[in-house]
Design an enzyme around this catalytic site. Sequence first.
Site, PDB file in Angstrom:
ATOM      1  N   LYS A  13       0.831  -1.215   0.000  1.00 39.85           N
ATOM      2  CA  LYS A  13       0.000   0.000   0.000  1.00 39.85           C
ATOM      3  C   LYS A  13       0.860   1.259   0.000  1.00 39.85           C
ATOM      4  CE  LYS A  13      -1.938  -1.040   3.955  1.00 39.85           C
ATOM      5  NZ  LYS A  13      -1.236  -2.313   4.218  1.00 39.85           N
ATOM      6  N   ARG A  88      -9.235   1.560   8.638  1.00 34.17           N
ATOM      7  CA  ARG A  88      -8.864   0.177   8.927  1.00 34.17           C
ATOM      8  C   ARG A  88      -9.988  -0.569   9.628  1.00 34.17           C
ATOM      9  NH1 ARG A  88      -3.028   0.768   8.954  1.00 34.17           N
ATOM     10  NH2 ARG A  88      -2.000  -1.240   9.046  1.00 34.17           N
ATOM     11  N   ARG A 127      11.451  -5.889   4.797  1.00 31.95           N
ATOM     12  CA  ARG A 127      11.167  -4.449   4.729  1.00 31.95           C
ATOM     13  C   ARG A 127      12.144  -3.682   5.623  1.00 31.95           C
ATOM     14  NH1 ARG A 127       5.237  -1.952   5.360  1.00 31.95           N
ATOM     15  NH2 ARG A 127       5.146  -3.077   7.336  1.00 31.95           N
ATOM     16  N   ARG A 160      11.298  -2.536  11.401  1.00 35.05           N
ATOM     17  CA  ARG A 160      10.316  -2.111  12.398  1.00 35.05           C
ATOM     18  C   ARG A 160      10.070  -3.231  13.401  1.00 35.05           C
ATOM     19  NH1 ARG A 160       5.474   0.000   8.643  1.00 35.05           N
ATOM     20  NH2 ARG A 160       4.310  -1.081  10.280  1.00 35.05           N
ATOM     21  N   ARG A 171      -0.817  -9.274  13.348  1.00 35.63           N
ATOM     22  CA  ARG A 171      -1.335  -8.194  12.495  1.00 35.63           C
ATOM     23  C   ARG A 171      -2.195  -8.761  11.372  1.00 35.63           C
ATOM     24  NH1 ARG A 171       3.881  -5.167  10.891  1.00 35.63           N
ATOM     25  NH2 ARG A 171       2.502  -3.787   9.746  1.00 35.63           N
TER      26      ARG A 171
HETATM   27  P1  ADP Z   1       1.450  -1.490   7.374  1.00 39.26           P
HETATM   28  O1  ADP Z   1       2.221  -0.538   6.472  1.00 39.26           O
HETATM   29  O2  ADP Z   1       2.208  -2.709   7.610  1.00 39.26           O
HETATM   30  O3  ADP Z   1       0.080  -1.765   6.869  1.00 39.26           O
HETATM   31  P2  ADP Z   1       1.029   0.753   9.096  1.00 39.26           P
HETATM   32  O4  ADP Z   1       2.285   1.523   9.062  1.00 39.26           O
HETATM   33  O5  ADP Z   1      -0.089   1.223   8.237  1.00 39.26           O
HETATM   34  O6  ADP Z   1       1.348  -0.765   8.766  1.00 39.26           O
HETATM   35  O7  ADP Z   1       0.491   0.635  10.577  1.00 39.26           O
HETATM   36  C1  ADP Z   1       1.309   0.211  11.636  1.00 39.26           C
HETATM   37  C2  ADP Z   1       0.478   0.103  12.903  1.00 39.26           C
HETATM   38  O8  ADP Z   1      -0.045   1.400  13.235  1.00 39.26           O
HETATM   39  C3  ADP Z   1      -0.731  -0.793  12.800  1.00 39.26           C
HETATM   40  O9  ADP Z   1      -0.420  -2.156  13.057  1.00 39.26           O
HETATM   41  C4  ADP Z   1      -1.640  -0.190  13.879  1.00 39.26           C
HETATM   42  O10 ADP Z   1      -1.213  -0.582  15.176  1.00 39.26           O
HETATM   43  C5  ADP Z   1      -1.366   1.290  13.759  1.00 39.26           C
HETATM   44  N1  ADP Z   1      -2.305   1.951  12.822  1.00 39.26           N
HETATM   45  C6  ADP Z   1      -2.008   2.555  11.636  1.00 39.26           C
HETATM   46  N2  ADP Z   1      -3.115   3.061  11.057  1.00 39.26           N
HETATM   47  C7  ADP Z   1      -4.159   2.775  11.895  1.00 39.26           C
HETATM   48  C8  ADP Z   1      -5.554   3.025  11.859  1.00 39.26           C
HETATM   49  N3  ADP Z   1      -6.153   3.654  10.823  1.00 39.26           N
HETATM   50  N4  ADP Z   1      -6.299   2.582  12.900  1.00 39.26           N
HETATM   51  C9  ADP Z   1      -5.746   1.947  13.932  1.00 39.26           C
HETATM   52  N5  ADP Z   1      -4.434   1.666  14.026  1.00 39.26           N
HETATM   53  C10 ADP Z   1      -3.633   2.073  13.020  1.00 39.26           C
HETATM   54  P1  ADP Z   2       2.261  -1.803   3.222  1.00 37.41           P
HETATM   55  O1  ADP Z   2       2.282  -0.303   3.202  1.00 37.41           O
HETATM   56  O2  ADP Z   2       1.049  -2.390   2.565  1.00 37.41           O
HETATM   57  O3  ADP Z   2       2.486  -2.361   4.584  1.00 37.41           O
HETATM   58  P2  ADP Z   2       4.832  -1.611   1.818  1.00 37.41           P
HETATM   59  O4  ADP Z   2       4.544  -0.742   0.658  1.00 37.41           O
HETATM   60  O5  ADP Z   2       5.606  -1.032   2.949  1.00 37.41           O
HETATM   61  O6  ADP Z   2       3.478  -2.314   2.342  1.00 37.41           O
HETATM   62  O7  ADP Z   2       5.589  -2.922   1.272  1.00 37.41           O
HETATM   63  C1  ADP Z   2       6.012  -3.965   2.163  1.00 37.41           C
HETATM   64  C2  ADP Z   2       7.395  -4.450   1.746  1.00 37.41           C
HETATM   65  O8  ADP Z   2       7.308  -5.131   0.476  1.00 37.41           O
HETATM   66  C3  ADP Z   2       8.411  -3.318   1.518  1.00 37.41           C
HETATM   67  O9  ADP Z   2       9.677  -3.779   1.917  1.00 37.41           O
HETATM   68  C4  ADP Z   2       8.353  -3.053   0.019  1.00 37.41           C
HETATM   69  O10 ADP Z   2       9.594  -2.543  -0.482  1.00 37.41           O
HETATM   70  C5  ADP Z   2       8.054  -4.450  -0.529  1.00 37.41           C
HETATM   71  N1  ADP Z   2       7.180  -4.442  -1.728  1.00 37.41           N
HETATM   72  C6  ADP Z   2       6.156  -3.591  -2.014  1.00 37.41           C
HETATM   73  N2  ADP Z   2       5.559  -3.893  -3.181  1.00 37.41           N
HETATM   74  C7  ADP Z   2       6.226  -4.975  -3.675  1.00 37.41           C
HETATM   75  C8  ADP Z   2       6.091  -5.777  -4.869  1.00 37.41           C
HETATM   76  N3  ADP Z   2       5.145  -5.524  -5.787  1.00 37.41           N
HETATM   77  N4  ADP Z   2       6.955  -6.813  -5.019  1.00 37.41           N
HETATM   78  C9  ADP Z   2       7.898  -7.085  -4.076  1.00 37.41           C
HETATM   79  N5  ADP Z   2       8.074  -6.366  -2.947  1.00 37.41           N
HETATM   80  C10 ADP Z   2       7.257  -5.326  -2.734  1.00 37.41           C
END
Ligand code: ADP
Ligand code: ADP
Length: 214
Positions: A13, A88, A127, A160, A171
């Site tokens: 995302k 979310r 990541r 992280r 998660r």
């Molecule tokens: P990811 O990129 O892996 O989807 P995020 O960076 O979006 O993770 O979120 C990391 C953590 O921050 C989540 O596991 C949650 O604890 C918190 N968080 C982020 N956005 C929200 C939201 N909209 N509502 C509740 N918790 C959130």
């Molecule tokens: P999210 O925001 O959904 O948690 P991220 O954009 O941070 O996800 O991506 C999670 C991990 O996967 C990062 O290390 C990113 O560089 C990698 N990644 C993202 N998109 C791809 C893809 N299409 N193929 C392989 N790796 C990816």
Amino acid sequence: MKVIMLGAPGAGKGTQAKKIAEKYGIPHISTGDIFRANIKNNTELGKKAKMYMDKGELVPDSLTLDLIMDRFKEADCADGYVLDGFPRTIPQAEALDRALAENGEAVDHAINVEVADENIINRMSGRRACLSCGATYHIKYNPSRQEGICDTCGEKLILRDDDKPETVQNRLSVYHQQTQPLIDYYSKKGVLAEVDGTKDMEEVFRDIIAVLDK
Ligand code: ADP
Ligand code: ADP
Ligand code: ZN
């Protein structure tokens, strides 16, 4: 244009949201980034959010909603935004819809980046994040030029705490319980598009552009 990114943790995302923001000239708003910035700066909000984030649980809506609603009031949101990690939960989605409806607006696109759970652990363990500028890398799929150092700002990259496999599992189950229902929610509103997140990053982006430019 108001775009929402849906998908499991690690689906890509953030990676795609940054590209969308750049191409369409709208801000990329990540609630996770906002919480992490608060943790880094040791704010009251950061202290509270960290307790939930470290366990892989969602931060309560009571802490999340005011924060995001304030962010929408900033000037750069006038032409829209791409939301990454918000909403979310169904109550968050309903709160967003209510806030938009007050101005006669609505979400234009909800893009679900699909990646099966089996692939997620691998994505997350590779990541690497920059807490300074929010850039994200992957040791295999998107490495920084110099190992462990952010290309953009030169800060040290980190794994992280919540990307360790024990927490990722939790998660994922939180995602399935609380966030996945949003797919149906936006489908019913007629704004859902699904893209295959297992393709390489540029291909995924092309698929998204095809949706946004339609
Ligand atoms: P990811 O990129 O892996 O989807 P995020 O960076 O979006 O993770 O979120 C990391 C953590 O921050 C989540 O596991 C949650 O604890 C918190 N968080 C982020 N956005 C929200 C939201 N909209 N509502 C509740 N918790 C959130
Ligand atoms: P999210 O925001 O959904 O948690 P991220 O954009 O941070 O996800 O991506 C999670 C991990 O996967 C990062 O290390 C990113 O560089 C990698 N990644 C993202 N998109 C791809 C893809 N299409 N193929 C392989 N790796 C990816
Ligand atoms: Zn950086």
